[in-house]
Design a protein around this motif. Structure first.
Motif, mmCIF file in Angstrom:
data_model
loop_
_atom_site.group_PDB
_atom_site.id
_atom_site.type_symbol
_atom_site.label_atom_id
_atom_site.label_comp_id
_atom_site.label_asym_id
_atom_site.label_seq_id
_atom_site.Cartn_x
_atom_site.Cartn_y
_atom_site.Cartn_z
ATOM 1 N N PRO A 131 0.812 -1.231 0.000
ATOM 2 C CA PRO A 131 0.000 0.000 0.000
ATOM 3 C C PRO A 131 0.840 1.273 0.000
ATOM 4 O O PRO A 131 0.452 2.270 -0.608
ATOM 5 N N ILE A 132 2.000 1.274 0.664
ATOM 6 C CA ILE A 132 2.848 2.468 0.654
ATOM 7 C C ILE A 132 3.313 2.774 -0.757
ATOM 8 O O ILE A 132 3.270 3.922 -1.219
ATOM 9 N N TYR A 133 3.773 1.749 -1.473
ATOM 10 C CA TYR A 133 4.219 1.952 -2.850
ATOM 11 C C TYR A 133 3.069 2.452 -3.712
ATOM 12 O O TYR A 133 3.239 3.340 -4.561
ATOM 13 N N GLY A 134 1.878 1.898 -3.492
ATOM 14 C CA GLY A 134 0.719 2.305 -4.275
ATOM 15 C C GLY A 134 0.289 3.737 -4.014
ATOM 16 O O GLY A 134 -0.177 4.432 -4.917
ATOM 17 N N ILE A 135 0.445 4.195 -2.768
ATOM 18 C CA ILE A 135 0.069 5.563 -2.428
ATOM 19 C C ILE A 135 0.892 6.572 -3.226
ATOM 20 O O ILE A 135 0.369 7.535 -3.791
ATOM 21 N N PHE A 136 2.187 6.340 -3.274
ATOM 22 C CA PHE A 136 3.078 7.319 -3.892
ATOM 23 C C PHE A 136 3.265 7.105 -5.390
ATOM 24 O O PHE A 136 3.539 8.052 -6.123
ATOM 25 N N PHE A 137 3.139 5.867 -5.845
ATOM 26 C CA PHE A 137 3.386 5.580 -7.252
ATOM 27 C C PHE A 137 2.174 4.865 -7.845
ATOM 28 O O PHE A 137 1.099 5.436 -7.848
ATOM 29 N N ASN A 138 2.350 3.637 -8.320
ATOM 30 C CA ASN A 138 1.239 2.845 -8.821
ATOM 31 C C ASN A 138 1.137 1.558 -8.003
ATOM 32 O O ASN A 138 2.120 1.125 -7.405
ATOM 33 N N PHE A 139 -0.031 0.957 -7.989
ATOM 34 C CA PHE A 139 -0.186 -0.320 -7.294
ATOM 35 C C PHE A 139 0.452 -1.406 -8.149
ATOM 36 O O PHE A 139 -0.122 -1.871 -9.136
ATOM 37 N N ASP A 140 1.649 -1.782 -7.765
ATOM 38 C CA ASP A 140 2.487 -2.682 -8.554
ATOM 39 C C ASP A 140 3.101 -3.702 -7.600
ATOM 40 O O ASP A 140 3.843 -3.342 -6.687
#
Length: 538
Positions: free
Chosen positions: A356-365
């Motif tokens: 979720p942290i990565y998805g918040i700032f970038f894309n859900f990958d």
């Protein structure tokens, strides 16, 4: 634990970490304005391609001068010679003014070479982005000496606030500039990237103005000139500062050098040996390096804040090492305890919330979330290694620290090609982790040869974090059965999830260190609401 370490760590941590948090939070609106996922990936790759050599040239431009100035200022203050401390500050400032101009010229001239070997789709765009940072690099070295002056006087509040102010002005410039370029004038995203990297100069000017204002109001008591250094002593002082600062360049730029190795060699291996396309190479570089580094820099900045706080405290005692040996050993032990007790739980929490942290700032990958886990684990090793190397320098072991770091960088270079060839992005992360793991082990080993360190508390901290990890795993597995994290697609839902479970994990960790008595052992009181109202934080 030494109260100056706690107070100083708060202010440095506040400025450094808050500025780093701002430096990743702004990515949400910035990338939204950039546009499609492809444009976002390209923009991040272009941005990072400019910032990595820029960070290295900042290290070259300062050459460890701010830390060297802080050490000499602390040294003369320890001898009750404030006039000599002031003269050291003046010398450092003059030298850094010249150094900034030289490094700005070098970065401008080397921009085409760096751009050609970087994993970006357009070399010309990379050249413009790199050269947009030249004005910032011209003024930052001399500004860093001002921060070193306050650090050497153990007055770390201006240091921390100047970092926060610099980042705030920079981000406002980035967001306003991007909005005008894309939303108002309808130009290409790459022009927004150019303005965004140039914003570093605007932020630096704002920080410079703040520090000069604080310096103008900073007055030390006037003392007799009996102990004032002569002209010959002044020249010797210059040589000492230069001599002491040279090793700092390696420690200060160790992490950046590894990132530059990845930037310059990743493209050659991916496209030359593995025959991947330029677009795929750019994507791979972005998700394993450019994007995670934005987040893991918060962990590393916390480590550097702790080490920078300990530096003048230890240096002031080195003037009379025999009388202060016990105090030095206590400060080193406090440094290591504070480092692990703060860094390790932060790393575990980010790992648990990586997707979720990565998805918040970038894309859900999924792959991006996985790389974030690898990077944050690596950042713990990096932070610990850089911290211990900095302690070695404060103990006047700069030569040995430099040799150890050079050995670590050699290991990185040797491992880079085979590991990247086998595992691409993960290979580059492993090469860095192994190299700095070696640096950490050798540095601690050298320190323990000369100082009797009581590391019993580290075992307790490790056991507490092992229990914390078990709790996190139970909660994560349980939540995954109810609601798989990989099904998250909304940034708002992800923010709520990270906020709720981040606070839950923090509360659990505070409970564990309070119940085990670790907080009282290290901080002499239980941690909680009252702790954050501690008088040194006011």
């Amino acid at each position: 634990m030494n109260k100056k370490i706690i107070s100083g760590t708060f202010w440095l941590s506040f400025g450094s970490i808050a500025s780093r948090i701002l430096g990743i939070v702004y990515l949400i609106p910035w990338l939204y304005m950039i546009g499609s996922p492809y444009h976002q990936t390209a923009a991040q790759a272009l941005f990072n391609t400019a910032y990595t050599p820029y960070a290295l040239f900042i290290a070259l431009g300062t050459a460890g001068f701010p830390s060297a100035v802080a050490r000499r200022v602390a040294y003369f203050n320890g001898k009750d010679e404030p006039e000599n401390a002031r003269r050291v500050g003046h010398i450092g400032f003059a030298v850094m003014l010249l150094s900034g101009v030289i490094c700005g010229v070098l970065l401008y001239g080397l921009a085409p070479l760096i751009a050609r070997n970087s994993p970006v789709a357009s070399t010309n765009d990379a050249i413009i982005a790199i050269r947009s940072l030249v004005p910032a690099i011209v003024i930052l070295p001399s500004m860093s000496v001002l921060r070193g002056w306050f650090q050497g006087n153990s007055d770390l509040k201006p240091f921390g606030i100047s970092q926060l102010w610099e980042q705030f002005v920079r981000i406002v410039t980035i967001l306003v500039g991007t909005y005008l370029i894309i939303e108002v004038f309808g130009n290409n995203y790459k022009y927004a990237v150019f303005v965004s990297v140039f914003a570093a100069f605007v932020g630096a000017v704002a920080s410079y103005a703040y520090l000069l204002k604080k310096l103008a109001a900073y007055r030390q008591p006037t003392t007799s000139t009996a102990n004032q250094a002569s002209r010959r002593d002044l020249l010797r002082m210059i040589r000492v500062i230069v001599y002491e600062s040279i090793p700092f360049i390696f420690v200060g730029s160790g992490i950046t050098l590894c990132q530059l190795f990845d930037q310059l060699f990743f493209k050659q291996i991916m496209q030359g040996a593995l025959h991947f396309s330029a677009v795929h190479t750019q994507y791979a570089f972005t998700i394993f390096s450019a994007n995670p580094n934005k987040i893991t820099t918060v962990v590393v900045s916390l480590a550097m804040a702790i080490s920078e706080t300990s530096l003048p405290l230890i240096s002031s005692k080195i003037a009379d090492i025999q009388a202060n040996r016990t105090g030095i050993q206590r400060d080193i032990t406090s440094n290591l305890n504070l480092m692990v007790v703060c860094l390790l739980p932060a790393v575990l929490m980010v790992c648990a919330l990586s997707y979720p942290i990565y998805g918040i700032f970038f894309n859900f990958d999924r792959l991006g979330g996985t790389y974030l886990i690898y990077n944050v684990l690596q950042s713990f090793i990096l932070g610990m290694a850089i911290n211990v190397l900095t302690v070695m320098q404060a103990l006047r072991m700069s030569k040995r620290a430099t040799v150890i770091l050079l050995e670590g960088l050699a290991i990185k270079l040797v491992l880079q090609y085979p590991l990247v060839y086998l595992w691409q992005g993960l290979g580059a992360i492993l090469a860095t982790g192994i190299a700095f793991g070696f640096v950490l082990y050798m540095s601690v080993r050298v320190i323990r040869r000369h100082y009797a360190l009581n590391l019993h508390s580290l075992k307790t901290i490790g056991l507490v974090n092992l229990a914390f990890l078990a709790v996190i795993l139970l909660i994560t597995v349980g939540m995954h059965l109810v609601f798989p994290l990989t099904e998250l697609t909304s940034k708002l839902v992800a923010m709520v999830y990270v906020a709720v479970f981040g606070l839950l994990y923090l509360a659990i960790y505070l409970l564990l260190i309070n119940r085990t008595g670790l907080s009282e052992q290290l901080f002499h009181k239980k941690l909680g609401y009252k702790y954050f109202r501690y008088k040194h934080f006011g």
